[in-house]
Design an enzyme around this catalytic site. Structure first.
Site, PDB file in Angstrom:
ATOM      1  N   SER A  13      44.783 -26.577 -96.845  1.00 55.12           N
ATOM      2  CA  SER A  13      46.023 -25.797 -96.743  1.00 55.12           C
ATOM      3  C   SER A  13      46.765 -25.960 -98.057  1.00 55.12           C
ATOM      4  CB  SER A  13      46.905 -26.357 -95.627  1.00 55.12           C
ATOM      5  OG  SER A  13      46.202 -26.367 -94.438  1.00 55.12           O
ATOM      6  N   LEU A  14      46.668 -24.960 -98.910  1.00 56.86           N
ATOM      7  CA  LEU A  14      47.221 -25.106-100.257  1.00 56.86           C
ATOM      8  C   LEU A  14      48.674 -24.621-100.316  1.00 56.86           C
ATOM      9  CD1 LEU A  14      46.154 -26.121-102.964  1.00 56.86           C
ATOM     10  CD2 LEU A  14      45.608 -23.768-103.555  1.00 56.86           C
ATOM     11  N   HIS A  15      48.880 -23.355-100.083  1.00 58.24           N
ATOM     12  CA  HIS A  15      50.215 -22.758 -99.895  1.00 58.24           C
ATOM     13  C   HIS A  15      51.139 -22.754-101.114  1.00 58.24           C
ATOM     14  CE1 HIS A  15      48.879 -22.760 -95.828  1.00 58.24           C
ATOM     15  NE2 HIS A  15      48.965 -24.064 -95.712  1.00 58.24           N
ATOM     16  N   CYS A  18      55.005 -29.822 -92.465  1.00 55.30           N
ATOM     17  CA  CYS A  18      55.019 -28.709 -93.424  1.00 55.30           C
ATOM     18  C   CYS A  18      56.179 -27.776 -93.076  1.00 55.30           C
ATOM     19  CB  CYS A  18      53.700 -27.949 -93.371  1.00 55.30           C
ATOM     20  SG  CYS A  18      52.302 -28.975 -93.831  1.00 55.30           S
ATOM     21  N   SER A  37      40.011 -28.560 -91.471  1.00 55.20           N
ATOM     22  CA  SER A  37      41.092 -28.090 -92.336  1.00 55.20           C
ATOM     23  C   SER A  37      42.090 -29.229 -92.549  1.00 55.20           C
ATOM     24  CB  SER A  37      41.789 -26.913 -91.663  1.00 55.20           C
ATOM     25  OG  SER A  37      42.949 -26.607 -92.378  1.00 55.20           O
ATOM     26  N   GLU A  46      46.889 -26.616 -77.731  1.00 57.82           N
ATOM     27  CA  GLU A  46      46.283 -25.321 -77.471  1.00 57.82           C
ATOM     28  C   GLU A  46      44.900 -25.230 -78.121  1.00 57.82           C
ATOM     29  OE1 GLU A  46      50.080 -22.475 -76.683  1.00 57.82           O
ATOM     30  OE2 GLU A  46      49.578 -22.853 -78.749  1.00 57.82           O
ATOM     31  N   CYS A  94      47.124 -21.109 -83.952  1.00 62.19           N
ATOM     32  CA  CYS A  94      46.158 -22.016 -84.545  1.00 62.19           C
ATOM     33  C   CYS A  94      46.868 -22.774 -85.647  1.00 62.19           C
ATOM     34  CB  CYS A  94      45.003 -21.242 -85.142  1.00 62.19           C
ATOM     35  SG  CYS A  94      43.541 -21.236 -84.134  1.00 62.19           S
ATOM     36  N   CYS A 148      52.422 -33.317 -84.991  1.00 63.34           N
ATOM     37  CA  CYS A 148      51.891 -33.612 -86.323  1.00 63.34           C
ATOM     38  C   CYS A 148      52.987 -34.259 -87.164  1.00 63.34           C
ATOM     39  CB  CYS A 148      51.416 -32.331 -87.007  1.00 63.34           C
ATOM     40  SG  CYS A 148      50.666 -32.640 -88.624  1.00 63.34           S
ATOM     41  N   CYS A 189      55.678 -24.725 -90.611  1.00 65.25           N
ATOM     42  CA  CYS A 189      54.911 -24.967 -89.387  1.00 65.25           C
ATOM     43  C   CYS A 189      55.798 -25.592 -88.321  1.00 65.25           C
ATOM     44  CB  CYS A 189      53.741 -25.895 -89.696  1.00 65.25           C
ATOM     45  SG  CYS A 189      52.837 -26.387 -88.222  1.00 65.25           S
ATOM     46  N   CYS A 217      39.078 -22.621 -82.195  1.00 65.55           N
ATOM     47  CA  CYS A 217      40.027 -23.385 -83.004  1.00 65.55           C
ATOM     48  C   CYS A 217      40.528 -24.545 -82.150  1.00 65.55           C
ATOM     49  CB  CYS A 217      41.181 -22.462 -83.409  1.00 65.55           C
ATOM     50  SG  CYS A 217      42.435 -23.311 -84.357  1.00 65.55           S
ATOM     51  N   ASN A 245      53.848 -16.224 -89.800  1.00 67.88           N
ATOM     52  CA  ASN A 245      54.433 -15.783 -88.537  1.00 67.88           C
ATOM     53  C   ASN A 245      55.780 -16.484 -88.378  1.00 67.88           C
ATOM     54  OD1 ASN A 245      54.369 -14.305 -86.159  1.00 67.88           O
ATOM     55  ND2 ASN A 245      53.656 -16.066 -85.002  1.00 67.88           N
ATOM     56  N   GLY A 276      47.868 -30.488 -85.430  1.00 67.33           N
ATOM     57  CA  GLY A 276      47.574 -31.811 -86.000  1.00 67.33           C
ATOM     58  C   GLY A 276      46.828 -31.769 -87.326  1.00 67.33           C
ATOM     59  N   GLU A 277      46.836 -32.910 -88.004  1.00 65.76           N
ATOM     60  CA  GLU A 277      46.091 -33.091 -89.261  1.00 65.76           C
ATOM     61  C   GLU A 277      44.839 -33.907 -88.914  1.00 65.76           C
ATOM     62  OE1 GLU A 277      45.936 -32.540 -92.882  1.00 65.76           O
ATOM     63  OE2 GLU A 277      44.176 -33.678 -92.280  1.00 65.76           O
TER      64      GLU A 277
HETATM   65  S1  SF4 Z   1      50.587 -27.134 -91.069  1.00 67.00           S
HETATM   66 FE1  SF4 Z   1      49.093 -28.556 -90.215  1.00 67.00          FE
HETATM   67  S2  SF4 Z   1      49.450 -30.471 -91.360  1.00 67.00           S
HETATM   68 FE2  SF4 Z   1      51.275 -29.158 -91.695  1.00 67.00          FE
HETATM   69  S3  SF4 Z   1      52.716 -29.795 -90.090  1.00 67.00           S
HETATM   70 FE3  SF4 Z   1      51.542 -28.038 -89.262  1.00 67.00          FE
HETATM   71  S4  SF4 Z   1      49.841 -28.959 -88.121  1.00 67.00           S
HETATM   72 FE4  SF4 Z   1      50.709 -30.548 -89.494  1.00 67.00          FE
END
Ligand code: SF4
Length: 389
Positions: A226-228, A117, A204, A93, A350, A113, A120, A106, A307, A172-173
Site C-alpha cells: 500500500s504505497l499511496h 492510515c 498486502s 468481513e 476490503c 488495525c 482507512c 479477500c 471511497n 488488518g496488517e
Molecule cells: S489501510 Fe490497512 S494497514 Fe492501514 S489502517 Fe487500514 S487496515 Fe490498517
C-alpha cells in the site's frame, strides 16, 4: 472439562503431532487434513475412512469450527460478503469477488488495525486483536464450501473449485500478525489442503520492512504494498508506519523480495485522494521512485478510487484526474490498472484496497441490530441472501 482443539488452527506438521498424541500414524493426519480442507467436513462421523476408534476420540477432544457468519449478502454483480463474528463484539468481513476466469477471496487477518492510515476507517477504530490461524484459514474454508453448497457443487477435489485466488487485503496488517498469517498461507498452498499456487495468493502490507524480508524466507507469495504517496513527507501523513520505514527502505525491501517472489513484479496500491496525492507532479515523482537506475523496482500500479467516509476529511479524485494520472505512469512504461469498485450495493469492503473502507463502528452497529432481529425473528435471521437481479 478440557477445551476442544480446533483443528483449523493446525498446520500439516502440527496435525501430524496431534495425531501422534492420539497414538495415530502420520498418514492419518493427511487423511484428516483432506477431509477438513478438501471436503469441508466438520462432522467426524462423515470421515468414513478413519477408524471408528479415532473418530470417537476426535469427537471428545477436537472440533472444526470457523467464525460464525452474522450476515451473508450477495450483490447484483455476484460479489458475496460475509460478516463474521470473532467474539467480544468484534467482527471481520470476508469478501468473494467472482470474475470471468477466477474467483478471488479477500480475507482479514486482524480485528481492527493499529497502523491508522489516514484514509482507512478500520485504522480510525483502533486495534482489537490478532486473528488466530483458524480464524484466518476458516474464512477460506467457510467461503469455499458455502459457495459450492449454494451452487450445488460437490465438495472434494472433483468438485469445481470456487476460490482460485486469495488476497490478504481485508481488515488488518497481515505482517503484524506474522506467525498465524504464514501458517494460514502454508495451508492455502498445501496440496492436501487448497493447493493454490504462490502466484495466486497475495499478501498486502503497508510496509513492515523486516517482516517483508521474513516473508521472503518463510513463505514468498505474491506481494502488494500500500504505497499511496510518492514522497516521504506525504506518506508520513497518510501511512504513519512510513516514519519508521521510509520509502527508500521500503523500496529496497521490495527489490530484495523480488529475488524470492513468485511474480517478477511488486503490486503497488495507490488510493486516489483528491488534491492530496493525485497531481501530475505526484505521478512523475512515482515514476522516478520506481525507475531509479540500479534502485528501480519492477512493479505494477493499481489505482484505487477512494471511497469517502465522513471522519476522513478526504475526497475521491474525479475520473478524469485518475485517468490522466494513470496515463503518465503508462507513458513511462509502468503497467497501471484502475481498480473498479465491486459490490457497491452491499457495501463490500476490503480494507483500503478495494477502495471501500471497513468501518468497525458500522460493523458493531450492524451486529447489535442483527442480535435484536435474531431475538425477534429467530436465530436464523442473520442469514440473508440477496439474490442477484
Ligand atoms: S489501510 Fe490497512 S494497514 Fe492501514 S489502517 Fe487500514 S487496515 Fe490498517
Amino acid at each position: 472439562m478440557t477445551a476442544l482443539t480446533n483443528l483449523l488452527d493446525l498446520d500439516p506438521a502440527q496435525l501430524v503431532a496431534y495425531c501422534a498424541e492420539l497414538g495415530e500414524k502420520p498418514f492419518r493426519a493427511k487423511q484428516l487434513q483432506r477431509w477438513i480442507h478438501q471436503f469441508g467436513a466438520s462432522d467426524f462421523d462423515a470421515m468414513t475412512d478413519l477408524a471408528k476408534s479415532l473418530r470417537d476420540k476426535l469427537k471428545t477432544r477436537a472440533t472444526i469450527a470457523a467464525p460464525a457468519a452474522i450476515s451473508d449478502h450477495t450483490s447484483a454483480d455476484g460479489t458475496r460478503k460475509w460478516l463474521l463474528d470473532v467474539g467480544q463484539g468484534n467482527a471481520v468481513e470476508t469478501v468473494f469477488i467472482p470474475e470471468e476466469n477466477r474467483g478471488t477471496l479477500c480475507v482479514s487477518t486482524q480485528a481492527g488495525c493499529a497502523v491508522n492510515c489516514r484514509f482507512c476507517s478500520t485504522g480510525k477504530q483502533g486495534f482489537s486483536r490478532n486473528l488466530t490461524v483458524g480464524e484466518i484459514i476458516g474464512q477460506l474454508w467457510m467461503a469455499e464450501f458455502e459457495l459450492r453448497k449454494s451452487k450445488g457443487i460437490e465438495p472434494g477435489p472433483k468438485g469445481e473449485r470456487q476460490i482460485t485466488n486469495v488476497v490478504m487485503m481485508g481488515m488488518g496488517e497481515p505482517l503484524l500478525n506474522f506467525e498465524p498469517t504464514v501458517t494460514a498461507l502454508k495451508l492455502m498452498l498445501d496440496d492436501n489442503a487448497y493447493g493454490l499456487s504462490r502466484r495466486r495468493v497475495t499478501v498486502s502490507t503497508s510496509g513492515v520492512v523486516p517482516m517483508i524480508d521474513k516473508l521472503s524466507q518463510e513463505c514468498p507469495v505474491a506481494l502488494a504494498v500500500s504505497l499511496h504517496a510518492s514522497n516521504d513527507a506525504l506518506r508520513d501523513g497518510l501511512v504513519p508506519l512510513n516514519k519508521k520505514y521510509p520509502l527508500a527502505e521500503l523500496m529496497a525491501a521490495c527489490r530484495r523480495y523480488l529475488d524470492y517472489a513468485p511474480r517478477d513484479f511488486i503490486t503497488f496500491e495507490y488510493c486516489m485522494l483528491d488534491g492530496v496525492n493525485d497531481s501530475d507532479a505526484h505521478a512523475r515523482e512515482l515514476v522516478s521512485l520506481v525507475q531509479n537506475g540500479a534502485e528501480s523496482v519492477p512493479c505494477k500500479f493499481n489505482l484505487i478510487p477512494f471511497n469517502p467516509f465522513p471522519e476522513s476529511g478526504l475526497r475521491r479524485s474525479n475520473n478524469a484526474r485518475i485517468k490522466a494520472f494513470a496515463q503518465i505512469l503508462m507513458d513511462a512504461g509502468v503497467v497501471t490498472t484502475i481498480r473498479k469498485t465491486r459490490g457497491d450495493d452491499i457495501d463490500a469492503a476490503c480494507g483500503q484496497l478495494a477502495g471501500e473502507v471497513q468501518d468497525r463502528t458500522k460493523v458493531q452497529e450492524r451486529m447489535q441490530k442483527m442480535a435484536e432481529y435474531q431475538k425477534k425473528f429467530g436465530k436464523d435471521f442473520g442469514r440473508i441472501i440477496e439474490v442477484p437481479r
